[in-house]
Design a protein around this motif. Structure first.
Motif, PDB file in Angstrom:
ATOM      1  N   ARG A 693     -26.653   9.387  10.168  1.00  0.00           N
ATOM      2  CA  ARG A 693     -25.213   9.471  10.379  1.00  0.00           C
ATOM      3  C   ARG A 693     -24.933  10.271  11.656  1.00  0.00           C
ATOM      4  O   ARG A 693     -25.470  11.364  11.851  1.00  0.00           O
ATOM      5  N   LEU A 712     -28.038  -4.942   5.302  1.00  0.00           N
ATOM      6  CA  LEU A 712     -27.796  -3.541   4.975  1.00  0.00           C
ATOM      7  C   LEU A 712     -27.928  -3.362   3.467  1.00  0.00           C
ATOM      8  O   LEU A 712     -27.380  -4.156   2.693  1.00  0.00           O
ATOM      9  N   GLU A 713     -28.669  -2.354   3.064  1.00  0.00           N
ATOM     10  CA  GLU A 713     -28.750  -1.991   1.654  1.00  0.00           C
ATOM     11  C   GLU A 713     -28.083  -0.634   1.494  1.00  0.00           C
ATOM     12  O   GLU A 713     -28.518   0.357   2.089  1.00  0.00           O
ATOM     13  N   VAL A 714     -27.005  -0.601   0.702  1.00  0.00           N
ATOM     14  CA  VAL A 714     -26.235   0.625   0.533  1.00  0.00           C
ATOM     15  C   VAL A 714     -26.283   1.047  -0.929  1.00  0.00           C
ATOM     16  O   VAL A 714     -26.147   0.215  -1.828  1.00  0.00           O
ATOM     17  N   THR A 715     -26.501   2.325  -1.142  1.00  0.00           N
ATOM     18  CA  THR A 715     -26.445   2.915  -2.480  1.00  0.00           C
ATOM     19  C   THR A 715     -25.209   3.795  -2.535  1.00  0.00           C
ATOM     20  O   THR A 715     -25.072   4.723  -1.728  1.00  0.00           O
ATOM     21  N   THR A 716     -24.299   3.486  -3.470  1.00  0.00           N
ATOM     22  CA  THR A 716     -22.986   4.136  -3.462  1.00  0.00           C
ATOM     23  C   THR A 716     -22.615   4.593  -4.870  1.00  0.00           C
ATOM     24  O   THR A 716     -23.096   4.063  -5.870  1.00  0.00           O
ATOM     25  N   VAL A 769     -17.731   4.027   7.920  1.00  0.00           N
ATOM     26  CA  VAL A 769     -17.666   4.227   6.471  1.00  0.00           C
ATOM     27  C   VAL A 769     -16.443   5.058   6.118  1.00  0.00           C
ATOM     28  O   VAL A 769     -16.134   6.043   6.805  1.00  0.00           O
ATOM     29  N   TRP A 772     -16.605   7.070  -0.602  1.00  0.00           N
ATOM     30  CA  TRP A 772     -17.939   7.249  -1.200  1.00  0.00           C
ATOM     31  C   TRP A 772     -18.422   8.697  -1.047  1.00  0.00           C
ATOM     32  O   TRP A 772     -19.606   8.944  -0.772  1.00  0.00           O
ATOM     33  N   PHE A 776     -23.561   8.211  -0.810  1.00  0.00           N
ATOM     34  CA  PHE A 776     -23.694   7.059   0.080  1.00  0.00           C
ATOM     35  C   PHE A 776     -25.024   7.148   0.811  1.00  0.00           C
ATOM     36  O   PHE A 776     -25.349   8.161   1.417  1.00  0.00           O
ATOM     37  N   GLU A 777     -25.838   6.105   0.707  1.00  0.00           N
ATOM     38  CA  GLU A 777     -27.100   6.001   1.441  1.00  0.00           C
ATOM     39  C   GLU A 777     -27.154   4.626   2.086  1.00  0.00           C
ATOM     40  O   GLU A 777     -26.694   3.630   1.504  1.00  0.00           O
ATOM     41  N   LEU A 778     -27.733   4.575   3.283  1.00  0.00           N
ATOM     42  CA  LEU A 778     -27.776   3.330   4.045  1.00  0.00           C
ATOM     43  C   LEU A 778     -29.197   3.085   4.533  1.00  0.00           C
ATOM     44  O   LEU A 778     -29.854   3.994   5.048  1.00  0.00           O
TER      45      LEU A 778
END
Length: 783
Positions: A693, A712-716, A769, A772, A776-778
């Protein structure tokens, strides 16, 4: 390609690392996506092992494999001066070695000399092509772009072609001795000539079978695995087979000596071709005689799966070519043969094998004949009957009432590739269109038709007509009538093309009636079936539904209240023609704009895969321009034309959407659960980067992590949204209904994936962004 053996780990690694790049190269080599896919799978299968080669070596192997499978001999002597003036035609006329050298040099930056050596073609010939036709590189890249697919689709398709069990494909088995028939030899002086008077000889003609008439989609008047011979399939003045005939290209030639009738034929140079069959013609030295007791010689090839019989056609005498005989594209090695009939004692036969070309490559020509008048008691579909603007151009349709003996006569006054569908049955398909997307049956080549390609009737010579019977599944009993929809489309579109589909013993139906009423309400209140779709999901809310006939023509519908430019529709209960192209899609039109959508899938799939509103802009609909607020719906035709529910969804502002109770989209799953989309080692993408970030809260996607196949793989956890900016401009296709702002639309702890692509290269991609705060992880993944 079936029956290929590969070590699972190394094979999958090669496919993921180099499959998409090799597929693009192979498409430029062959011009056929399915053939290119098989070629890439063959190369990767052979390269699998503990020390896999680099991409450059794999490309060289790809070219060598294509060179071994392609057109050789006389085809490789083609000169620039012999080729058509159009660069597209030139590409299709080029021998594979010259085309391979051009692909390597013009699109892969291989030095000209190295490219020529790899392709085994003289450097001066390649140089002359490059200097004479500078647009060749652009044309090759256009071929690749036209057939481009997302990387993950290519990877999955290639993995499907690399099973772990090895089998043998295309190997001929010996003839059993009972099947080897001794040819009857000519007796000296017996019926060879007729002596009339002192020293006068009259040369008569070989017995001729009556010509056969082409029939319907599977050519019922010809045996399976044969097709009508093109009108231009004649030898030239030097006795050589034509290089092309009605969209077929000469692949190879083999000369057979009558003095050795039992010698196996070496068909090792006949492997590989476009489509799912090759087409053989056997020209023979035949004396000019007339004797009803003589039998035209036939050559039987003992191929895997059964014999194939090729009848002799005379070089300068009758019989003339009336049919083409299908051969498998996997011909290889020595094939046992047997002659039957009255074979002359001396002479030769020429086996010419033709390959199919891309149906989109038809050279446009106009005929001279006027359009046939519509017969009494008949109805016709013409270019004026536009019902939908598809990705490839306008789609035409008409609903007609037919009887038991109705037939469809397709007339082409121009060169064209014309697809024709009756309800959900495609007349112009011999099975190869479905086989492009599903594993074809092993003997598909035996039922192919040379003029039907990828679901279209390919017409190279204008002013032709072909009659198809009404499909048996749609034929009413004698004395009864039924409604069917006849749909037609040209590929590629051509506003100047002249064509017609005339249906005998038929009457057209009147145009659709008044607007179909909108059934307002939400799921569970009795107006909309609760099982047909969720009340809200993915940032949209159900506004109501229509009952739309599945008859393939547009119907005006009552519009829901709201911003119709962001309307999203779904027909989860609809069906349609299962042939994997736009003739099986539904369409919604708003004024002069249109969007295509698949039937049989729900709103969740539409939102997850970006099938949002108004991504396709069409021309004015039938009857001229529509008012800006005029809304129409069309569902593909199915037998009986029953109605199906079409659900209408309108977007909800991000701030107003209830994320606590909405169901998940297919692209999201709860943390701790397995990914339904696959992961590294299980057919899914592999992680390549975890962006940091930046001080302003955004994330920068480096250039090497951009392009097709980037995900993109996002963990939210909690409420939030993001958008991707390309040089400061949002990629709106990520969420068309919300101006590019993508969200999980749930406050649950989930993992989600979103594909990121842009048609522009060299741009700065920034992820912005909002929200979140709970988590939030990307990560960046690549297929």
């Amino acid at each position: 390609m079936t029956g290929v053996s590969v070590t699972q780990a190394s094979g999958e690694a090669l496919v993921r690392a180099h499959g998409p790049a090799l597929q693009r190269t192979a498409v430029m080599l062959t011009g056929q996506p399915a053939v290119a896919e098989a070629l890439v799978a063959e190369v990767l299968q052979g390269a699998a092992g503990p020390r896999p080669p680099a991409l450059e070596e794999l490309r060289r192997r790809l070219v060598r494999a294509h060179r071994r499978s392609g057109r050789t001999g006389a085809r490789d002597r083609l000169a620039v001066t012999d080729a058509p003036s159009d660069v597209g035609d030139l590409l299709h006329d080029l021998p594979p070695r010259q085309r391979a050298a051009l692909v390597l040099h013009l699109t892969e930056d291989v030095p000209l000399g190295d490219a020529a050596r790899t392709a085994r073609v003289p450097e001066r010939r390649v140089r002359r092509l490059v200097e004479t036709v500078p647009e060749l590189g652009e044309a090759l890249r256009a071929v690749a772009d036209r057939h481009a697919r997302p990387d993950h689709e290519v990877v999955r398709a290639l993995l499907d072609r690399l099973p772990t069990d090895a089998t043998t494909v295309g190997r001929a088995t010996p003839y059993p001795s009972s099947r080897l028939r001794h040819p009857r030899r000519w007796l000296a002086g017996a019926t060879a000539v007729a002596v009339l008077g002192a020293g006068t000889v009259a040369a008569l003609t070989w017995p001729q079978d009556p010509p056969e008439t082409p029939g319907g989609g599977a050519t019922p008047h010809l045996p399976p695995g044969t097709g009508p011979a093109p009108p231009d399939l004649v030898l030239d003045e030097e006795g050589d087979p034509p290089r092309s005939a009605e969209g077929l290209r000469l692949a190879d030639i083999l000369t057979i000596d009558y003095r050795h009738p039992r010698d196996p034929l070496d068909l090792s140079g006949f492997a590989g071709a476009s489509g799912y069959a090759r087409w053989g013609v056997l020209w023979c030295d035949l004396p000019a005689v007339d004797d009803d007791h003589l039998v035209v010689p036939e050559l039987t090839l003992d191929l895997d799966g059964g014999p194939v019989v090729l009848a002799c056609t005379g070089r300068t005498t009758t019989p003339s070519p009336t049919r083409l005989t299908a051969l498998p594209i996997g011909l290889a090695g020595d094939v046992p043969v047997a002659w039957s009939g009255d074979l002359p004692g001396r002479g030769t036969a020429t086996l010419a094998v033709y390959g199919e070309t891309d149906p989109w490559s038809v050279t446009r020509r106009q005929g001279t004949q006027p359009e046939p008048p519509v017969a009494d008691g008949s109805a016709a579909v013409t270019a004026a009957d536009v019902v939908m603007q598809g990705w490839e151009g306008p789609v035409h349709a008409r609903v007609v009432e037919v009887g038991h003996d109705s037939t469809l006569t397709v007339w082409a006054g121009s060169s064209a590739a014309l697809g024709v569908v009756v309800d959900d049955v495609r007349l112009t398909d011999d099975g190869d269109l479905r086989a492009r997307y599903l594993n074809p049956p092993p003997a598909l080549w035996r039922t192919q038709d040379p003029s039907l390609r990828e679901g279209r009737w390919v017409v190279g010579t204008p002013d032709q007509a072909r009659t198809f019977p009404l499909p048996d599944a749609l034929r009413p009993p004698p004395g009864e009538r039924r409604e069917v929809t006849v749909t037609a489309a040209l590929s590629p579109p051509d506003a100047t093309a002249r064509w017609q589909v005339q249906v005998s013993d038929s009457t057209p139906r009147a145009t659709p009636g008044p607007d179909l009423a909108l059934r307002p309400g939400r799921a569970g209140d009795g107006a909309v079936d609760p099982g047909s779709g969720p009340e809200q999901i993915g940032g949209v809310r159900l506004a109501g539904s229509w009952q739309v006939p599945q008859d393939g023509v547009p119907h005006p519908v009552e519009a829901p209240a709201g911003d119709l430019t962001k309307l999203v529709v779904a027909a989860p209960g609809g069906t349609g023609e299962d042939v994997f192209d736009e003739l099986g899609l539904g369409s919604v039109t708003l004024g002069g704009r249109a969007t295509l959508f698949p039937t049989g899938s729900g709103i969740a799939e539409h939102l997850a895969w970006g099938l949002g509103p108004w991504q396709v802009t069409g021309a004015p609909g039938p009857g001229g321009p529509l008012p800006d607020d005029a809304l129409t719906l069309r569902l593909p035709a199915v037998p009986g034309h029953p109605p199906a529910a079409v659900l209408a969804y309108l977007p909800v502002p991000y701030e107003d959407f209830d994320m606590s109770g909405a169901p998940l989209l297919p692209t999201s799953w709860r943390v701790g659960e397995p990914s339904p989309m696959g992961g590294h080692g299980t057919g899914g993408p592999s992680p390549v980067a975890v962006p940091e970030r930046r001080p302003d809260g955004t994330f920068l996607l480096e250039g090497r992590h951009q392009g097709a196949g980037t995900t993109l793989e996002v963990t939210t956890r909690g409420r939030g949204r993001l958008r991707v900016l390309a040089d400061g401009e949002p990629l709106t296709h990520l969420a068309p209904a919300h101006d590019g702002w993508w969200s999980t639309w749930t406050d649950a702890h989930v993992v989600s994936r979103v594909d990121v692509w842009t048609e522009r290269s060299g741009v700065e991609l920034v992820v912005e962004v909002e929200g979140w705060e709970e988590g939030f992880e990307l990560a960046v993944l690549r297929w």
